[in-house]
Design a protein around this motif. Structure first.
Motif, mmCIF file in Angstrom:
data_model
loop_
_atom_site.group_PDB
_atom_site.id
_atom_site.type_symbol
_atom_site.label_atom_id
_atom_site.label_comp_id
_atom_site.label_asym_id
_atom_site.label_seq_id
_atom_site.Cartn_x
_atom_site.Cartn_y
_atom_site.Cartn_z
ATOM 1 N N HIS A 18 0.849 -1.185 0.000
ATOM 2 C CA HIS A 18 0.000 0.000 0.000
ATOM 3 C C HIS A 18 0.893 1.247 0.000
ATOM 4 O O HIS A 18 1.972 1.223 0.585
ATOM 5 N N CYS A 20 0.913 3.691 1.748
ATOM 6 C CA CYS A 20 1.264 4.125 3.099
ATOM 7 C C CYS A 20 2.444 3.326 3.654
ATOM 8 O O CYS A 20 2.991 3.656 4.693
ATOM 9 N N CYS A 38 -6.689 -1.375 5.724
ATOM 10 C CA CYS A 38 -5.233 -1.398 5.858
ATOM 11 C C CYS A 38 -4.873 -1.338 7.349
ATOM 12 O O CYS A 38 -5.351 -0.466 8.072
ATOM 13 N N CYS A 41 -2.765 2.236 7.859
ATOM 14 C CA CYS A 41 -3.352 3.572 7.745
ATOM 15 C C CYS A 41 -4.872 3.554 7.909
ATOM 16 O O CYS A 41 -5.502 4.597 7.842
HETATM 17 ZN ZN LIG Z 1 -2.351 1.779 4.068
#
Ligand SMILES: [Zn+2]
Length: 76
Positions: A18, A20, A38, A41
């Motif tokens: 991802h 993030c 997720c 995040c």
């Molecule tokens: Zn994430």
């Protein structure tokens, strides 16, 4: 056609990281689409099953707190 056995609470690892920086997702919804959050995040993602099947690398089943069957070792 392979069926993916996934249920709410399972933690999955996808092939792509991802943005993030996180790799792990928690399943929050199963159905025609798989709902994921997720773990890094907390962002939500919905994936159609066929896409989910291609994207997933590993599924870690949610820990089962207690068996649902009656306990044969019960003191009574
Ligand atoms: Zn994430």
């Amino acid at each position: 056609m392979n069926v993916i056995h996934v249920q709410v609470g399972d933690v999955v690892r996808l092939r792509k990281q991802h943005p993030c920086g996180g790799w792990e997702w928690t399943v929050v919804r199963t159905g025609a689409d798989i709902g994921l959050v997720c773990n890094t995040c907390q962002r939500r993602l919905m994936l159609p099953r066929h896409k989910f099947r291609k994207a997933v690398r590993r599924i870690t089943p949610a820990p089962q707190p207690a068996p649902t069957s009656p306990n044969p070792d019960s003191p009574l």
